[in-house]
Design a protein around this motif. Structure first.
Motif, mmCIF file in Angstrom:
data_model
loop_
_atom_site.group_PDB
_atom_site.id
_atom_site.type_symbol
_atom_site.label_atom_id
_atom_site.label_comp_id
_atom_site.label_asym_id
_atom_site.label_seq_id
_atom_site.Cartn_x
_atom_site.Cartn_y
_atom_site.Cartn_z
ATOM 1 N N LEU A 19 13.476 -24.677 -19.728
ATOM 2 C CA LEU A 19 13.706 -23.842 -20.901
ATOM 3 C C LEU A 19 14.961 -24.291 -21.645
ATOM 4 O O LEU A 19 15.012 -24.287 -22.875
ATOM 5 C CB LEU A 19 13.838 -22.370 -20.490
ATOM 6 C CG LEU A 19 12.557 -21.669 -20.039
ATOM 7 C CD1 LEU A 19 12.862 -20.234 -19.613
ATOM 8 C CD2 LEU A 19 11.520 -21.661 -21.152
ATOM 9 N N ASP A 61 8.844 -26.685 -22.812
ATOM 10 C CA ASP A 61 8.132 -25.417 -22.631
ATOM 11 C C ASP A 61 6.883 -25.566 -21.765
ATOM 12 O O ASP A 61 6.523 -24.650 -21.020
ATOM 13 C CB ASP A 61 7.740 -24.839 -23.992
ATOM 14 C CG ASP A 61 8.948 -24.592 -24.883
ATOM 15 O OD1 ASP A 61 10.038 -24.345 -24.327
ATOM 16 O OD2 ASP A 61 8.810 -24.651 -26.122
ATOM 17 N N TYR A 120 10.893 -16.474 -20.443
ATOM 18 C CA TYR A 120 10.082 -17.538 -21.035
ATOM 19 C C TYR A 120 9.603 -17.135 -22.436
ATOM 20 O O TYR A 120 9.677 -17.920 -23.388
ATOM 21 C CB TYR A 120 8.895 -17.834 -20.120
ATOM 22 C CG TYR A 120 7.880 -18.789 -20.689
ATOM 23 C CD1 TYR A 120 8.110 -20.162 -20.699
ATOM 24 C CD2 TYR A 120 6.683 -18.306 -21.230
ATOM 25 C CE1 TYR A 120 7.168 -21.040 -21.220
ATOM 26 C CE2 TYR A 120 5.745 -19.174 -21.752
ATOM 27 C CZ TYR A 120 5.988 -20.544 -21.753
ATOM 28 O OH TYR A 120 5.067 -21.401 -22.285
ATOM 29 N N LEU A 150 10.466 -18.731 -26.299
ATOM 30 C CA LEU A 150 9.447 -19.237 -27.205
ATOM 31 C C LEU A 150 9.367 -18.453 -28.516
ATOM 32 O O LEU A 150 8.679 -18.888 -29.450
ATOM 33 C CB LEU A 150 8.074 -19.206 -26.528
ATOM 34 C CG LEU A 150 7.636 -20.524 -25.854
ATOM 35 C CD1 LEU A 150 8.603 -20.912 -24.742
ATOM 36 C CD2 LEU A 150 6.231 -20.406 -25.319
#
Length: 323
Positions: free
Chosen positions: A63, A68, A96, A100
């Motif tokens: 990350l 990704d 996560y 994103l």
């Protein structure tokens, strides 16, 4: 197994994080047989806690470096082993998704998702902490503070949350509340030299915002001394002691003023103020400690920015004395 995989991601340098993430695909392929939801001894290799700790650290590194796809693979492996409803996996999935998110509306939608999870089960601590971190990301410090207070009411021994709340209070200028948070941490870890030094820093900062600057500075000097006592050569302790002792020396310009402040301190149940002679010795000891630490650290590649600050302080101190 590389020690980098087991090293805390907070201690990874940028180059180390990149090295770890570049090995992600190879590591996942090598350990893919350990991710069966129902392990069969004859068909899978033995697993260990280190394997899954490595997956988590690998997720952080990916990350951090923008990989990704590999991060998602690590998350899927962890979810496949421990279940998507596992509290730690839920927290990692939230991290996560935050990484994103492309814009603020996406982060707000994720915040609503956290709220929905907590309505169903308010005991999921990892999601509560991700929600607090997201509130800080959205510059909603007051909401994050309230959420942390609620979390600590349910879990009063959570040192990590006390430290987070302390920094929130400092950012908002609530220094007394920040000091209280660090005192709570010291109840659980009385020998944490970094916490003593941080408390000394906050007291030093808060002295400028109070009418009686001497009281906080005296306590600040004491905290820095304690941090050095617990960790000899601790650069932040020496640095703070140098600043606080010289600041206090500047305020104690007459013996009569010091005497009046001592009597006031006794009434307020505070520590007596050190004499100017003692403060001068503390300042000289801090100077000596900083100089020794700087000489020792010059050969190391890490911490060079801290050494630059130390050298600037020593140079300024020398120029002041020469005047």
């Amino acid at each position: 197994m590389s020690t980098l995989f087991l090293k805390s991601p907070l201690r990874h340098s940028h180059s180390e994080a990149l090295t770890v993430s570049q090995q992600a695909e190879k590591y996942i392929q090598k350990h893919s047989s350990t991710t069966k939801s129902i392990p069969i001894p004859f068909l899978s290799s033995p697993e260990s806690a280190e394997t899954w700790s490595s997956y988590e650290n690998l997720l952080y590194a990916c990350l951090r470096t923008g990989d990704d796809k590999a991060a998602h693979s690590c998350l899927e492996r962890l979810g496949g082993r421990f279940g998507t409803d596992d509290e730690r996996v839920m927290g990692l999935r939230g991290l996560y998704q935050e990484a994103l998110a492309e814009d603020e509306p996406a982060l707000i939608e994720l915040l609503h998702e956290y709220d929905r999870i907590l309505v169903e089960d308010p005991t999921v601590t990892s999601v509560r902490k991700r929600r607090i971190a997201l509130l800080r990301n959205l510059s909603r410090e007051a909401d994050a503070t309230n959420a942390l207070v609620e979390l600590l009411e349910a879990s009063p021994t959570d040192i990590e949350s006390w430290a987070e709340l302390c920094e929130l209070y400092v950012a908002q200028g609530f220094y007394q509340q920040a000091e209280f948070c660090l005192e709570e941490i010291l109840l659980s870890t009385p020998n944490a030299w970094n916490v003593h030094a941080r408390l000394g820093e906050i007291l030093y900062i808060s002295a400028a915002a109070t009418q009686d600057q001497i009281g906080p500075l005296v306590e600040s000097v004491r905290r820095f001394c304690r941090s050095i006592e617990l960790c000899d050569g601790y650069i932040r302790g020496y640095y703070g002691l140098k600043l606080a002792s010289e600041k206090l020396l500047g305020l104690l310009d007459t013996g009569a003023r010091a005497e009046s402040q001592v009597s006031k301190g006794d009434q307020d149940n505070q520590l007596p103020i050190p004499s100017e002679k003692i403060l001068q010795k503390l300042s000289e000891s801090a100077t000596s400690g900083l100089a020794q630490t700087a000489r020792t650290a010059r050969g190391n590649s890490s911490g060079h920015h801290e050494i630059a600050y130390v050298e600037d302080l020593l140079t300024a101190s020398t120029m002041t004395r020469s005047r």
